[in-house]
Design an enzyme around this catalytic site. Sequence first.
Site, PDB file in Angstrom:
ATOM      1  N   GLY A   1       0.822  -1.208   0.000  1.00 11.11           N
ATOM      2  CA  GLY A   1       0.000   0.000   0.000  1.00 11.11           C
ATOM      3  C   GLY A   1       0.853   1.253   0.000  1.00 11.11           C
ATOM      4  CB  ILE A   2       0.198   4.684  -0.583  1.00 17.95           C
ATOM      5  CG1 ILE A   2       1.071   5.929  -0.805  1.00 17.95           C
ATOM      6  CG2 ILE A   2      -1.156   5.076   0.001  1.00 17.95           C
ATOM      7  CD1 ILE A   2       0.525   6.861  -1.866  1.00 17.95           C
ATOM      8  N   GLY A   3       2.180   4.779   2.052  1.00 17.78           N
ATOM      9  CA  GLY A   3       2.377   5.302   3.394  1.00 17.78           C
ATOM     10  C   GLY A   3       3.746   4.961   3.943  1.00 17.78           C
ATOM     11  N   GLY A   4       4.020   5.449   5.151  1.00 15.31           N
ATOM     12  CA  GLY A   4       5.321   5.237   5.761  1.00 15.31           C
ATOM     13  C   GLY A   4       5.612   3.788   6.073  1.00 15.31           C
TER      14      GLY A   4
ATOM     15  CD  GLU B   1      -6.246  -1.320  -4.191  1.00 11.70           C
ATOM     16  OE1 GLU B   1      -6.142  -0.105  -3.924  1.00 11.70           O
ATOM     17  OE2 GLU B   1      -7.135  -2.032  -3.720  1.00 11.70           O
TER      18      GLU B   1
END
Length: 304
Positions: A215-218, A240
């Site tokens: 996914g997206i993020g830290g 995705e």
Amino acid sequence: MSNYGNKLATPEQVASLVRDGMWLDYGTVQAPRAFDRALAQRVGEVKDVKIRALGHLTPLEVIEKDPEAKSFWLGNWHILGWTRKYIAENRETHIPYNFGEAARYYRDSLDVDIAVQTVTPMDKHGYFNFGPLCNFKKAVFERAKIIVVEVIEDMPWCYGGYDECIHISEVDYVIANKTDKIITIPSPPPTDVEKKIAAYIAEMIPKDGPTIQIGIGGLPDTVLRLLADSGARDIGIHTEMVTEGIADLHEAGLITGTKKSFLPGKIVSGLSPSEAVSSMTGSTTTPLSPCTPWNSPTTPISSP
């Protein structure tokens, strides 16, 4: 292409086509901001106009100018920052759904009177590309009675598996947006807690030819950095979205996808709202496809 000039229209001209009770579609993440501003000027002139969108990274003028929803209702497939704010204020509605089936929803049953979606500038063959946001844009256009593209000058051209382009012959109107730029979401730095969680996750991932969804993020980007430090190789991606962490590993030569069973050698993805989008421009190893293949759970589990 001679048809291009004949199909150019101002945002106000396209907005004037909207009638009471129509279903509109704003597409994915990068909202058609020029059209949105023009449509917002019709608050009070129209009523019961319903708009679908998939997230948006900026405020929408149809919401800001119509706080009591007298003219416009907006249903959102995905919750991002501004979506969350509007829903909390009861000014927008979330539409529950399965992302991988979204194209089928449109093709089977959803009404779209006017679809206005952002695209790249047209190429010499007459094609507009959906940029880093392929997912189900083509299905939306296929259902629309009136097809409108809003051209964003700096939207990158991203190669795809299929359904990543639309031809000028299929388009009714072209809005040339000379004002707005593409918007990206930078990955935030990880917190200390996220670093500890990432370490546990990275330990569980095989180091020789794993296929991963990220996914997206830290947190997820930290997992990818730890994989790189652990000596992982021939990593495959089925996800995705392409994130900054994926782009860094790809540039370092650690993502090859050679041991995947589904599209070996390719990064399977459908969108990238991150700052990694610039690395995808013209890349043949990161083709963007509709959400049907990359969001179906049966496809990634078939890969090692």
